[in-house]
Design a protein around this motif. Structure first.
Motif, PDB file in Angstrom:
ATOM      1  N   LEU A 238       0.827  -1.215   0.000  1.00 29.10           N
ATOM      2  CA  LEU A 238       0.000   0.000   0.000  1.00 29.10           C
ATOM      3  C   LEU A 238       0.858   1.260   0.000  1.00 29.10           C
ATOM      4  O   LEU A 238       0.475   2.277  -0.582  1.00 29.10           O
ATOM      5  N   ARG A 239       2.008   1.211   0.641  1.00 29.57           N
ATOM      6  CA  ARG A 239       2.913   2.374   0.618  1.00 29.57           C
ATOM      7  C   ARG A 239       3.371   2.660  -0.810  1.00 29.57           C
ATOM      8  O   ARG A 239       3.584   3.824  -1.175  1.00 29.57           O
ATOM      9  N   ARG A 240       3.525   1.616  -1.600  1.00 29.64           N
ATOM     10  CA  ARG A 240       4.005   1.798  -2.974  1.00 29.64           C
ATOM     11  C   ARG A 240       2.899   2.235  -3.927  1.00 29.64           C
ATOM     12  O   ARG A 240       3.169   2.919  -4.905  1.00 29.64           O
ATOM     13  N   ARG A 241       1.659   1.824  -3.649  1.00 30.23           N
ATOM     14  CA  ARG A 241       0.607   2.061  -4.640  1.00 30.23           C
ATOM     15  C   ARG A 241      -0.440   3.098  -4.239  1.00 30.23           C
ATOM     16  O   ARG A 241      -1.222   3.536  -5.085  1.00 30.23           O
ATOM     17  N   SER A 242      -0.503   3.483  -2.956  1.00 25.48           N
ATOM     18  CA  SER A 242      -1.555   4.385  -2.503  1.00 25.48           C
ATOM     19  C   SER A 242      -1.063   5.816  -2.406  1.00 25.48           C
ATOM     20  O   SER A 242       0.088   6.073  -2.048  1.00 25.48           O
ATOM     21  N   ALA A 243      -1.945   6.744  -2.722  1.00 28.43           N
ATOM     22  CA  ALA A 243      -1.601   8.165  -2.659  1.00 28.43           C
ATOM     23  C   ALA A 243      -1.864   8.702  -1.258  1.00 28.43           C
ATOM     24  O   ALA A 243      -2.655   9.618  -1.046  1.00 28.43           O
ATOM     25  N   VAL A 244      -1.199   8.098  -0.267  1.00 31.10           N
ATOM     26  CA  VAL A 244      -1.306   8.560   1.112  1.00 31.10           C
ATOM     27  C   VAL A 244       0.094   8.820   1.639  1.00 31.10           C
ATOM     28  O   VAL A 244       1.088   8.371   1.071  1.00 31.10           O
ATOM     29  N   ASP A 245       0.163   9.543   2.737  1.00 36.40           N
ATOM     30  CA  ASP A 245       1.469   9.914   3.290  1.00 36.40           C
ATOM     31  C   ASP A 245       2.093   8.805   4.120  1.00 36.40           C
ATOM     32  O   ASP A 245       3.315   8.750   4.269  1.00 36.40           O
TER      33      ASP A 245
END
Length: 263
Positions: free
Chosen positions: A27-34
């Motif tokens: 999710l860190r690689r694919r999501s637009a979150v901090d």
């Protein structure tokens, strides 16, 4: 600028941290979150998660219960614990009723015994004597698999309600079966209790691993977060969800030793 975080919440089990971290890294690689954080607890989410939740600095937090279906914890203790998060919390649905999970179940079964008319697929859910969520989730996947898989029959069974796991062997019509537990991580139930009640030593039933760190489970988490992000733009729709009601109404109480007095 508003910051966003995804918070994966699960109960501590034999490989829970490993599984949740695998999903978090994707999710860190694919999501637009901090940020993407993982939080696990043994038995008391309010007490055990309070300090970690207080340290979360994001303005918006998408909290995902990493389990197949709602339980006592996810409708009581976890939403109460989320009141310690300073930012705007969007409490997501459990992963269970995602089409991606159906695909994982089918794949895990086929890896052990390819689907055919003379093979039965058994879905093993946790169940509950008082709440419908596990049965609803298990029935959802069973119905989809009856339509889209090549198994001769798809049966359901549960640890805590009928039809029970120990009856599954006698409810099948075929001599070959494969059982898939609808659990995210390895637990005492998946490692000992379910195999024992299925009487695997007698043969005839192959037994799959839990859903685990499969990439399609990550897809299910990502899809749920994106759904909640979209709903956040519609105040009426967002506020009306079952999960939103939980975060509004569940709070720690004085008897927990952690909460405020209720009158």
């Amino acid at each position: 600028m508003t910051s966003e975080s995804i918070l994966l919440i699960g109960r501590t089990t034999r490989n829970a941290h490993e599984v949740l971290e695998a999903h978090a890294e994707r999710l860190r690689r694919r999501s637009a979150v901090d940020d993407v954080e993982v939080a696990t607890y043994e038995s008391e989410p309010i007490r055990e998660l309070k300090e970690q939740f207080e340290r979360i600095s994001a303005d918006t937090v998408y909290a995902v219960p990493m389990c197949a279906a709602h339980s006592h914890d996810t409708i009581d203790g976890v939403p109460a614990a989320l009141s310690s998060v300073a930012g705007d919390v969007h409490y997501c649905e459990p992963l269970g009723q995602s089409p991606a999970v159906t695909e994982v179940i089918e794949e895990k079964g086929a890896n052990l015994i390819p689907a055919s008319e003379d093979v039965s697929l058994i879905l093993v859910g946790f169940g509950s004597s008082s709440k419908p969520y596990h049965r609803q989730t298990t029935d959802y996947h069973a119905a989809r698999l009856r339509e889209q898989s090549g198994y001769g029959e798809v049966l359901t069974c549960y640890l805590l309600q009928n039809p029970t796991v120990e009856c599954a062997r006698y409810n099948t019509s075929n001599t070959q079966s494969v059982a898939v537990p609808l659990f995210l991580t390895r637990t005492e139930a998946t490692e000992s209790r379910i195999p024992g009640e299925l009487d695997l030593a007698r043969g005839g039933i192959e037994y799959a691993d839990p859903l685990g760190a499969h990439p399609r489970i990550t897809d299910a988490v990502h899809a749920e977060v994106e759904k909640q992000r979209a709903l956040a733009g519609d105040d009426n729709a967002s506020a009306a969800s079952f999960e939103a009601q939980l975060t509004r109404t569940k709070r720690p109480i004085a008897t927990d030793g952690e909460g405020i007095q209720r009158y």
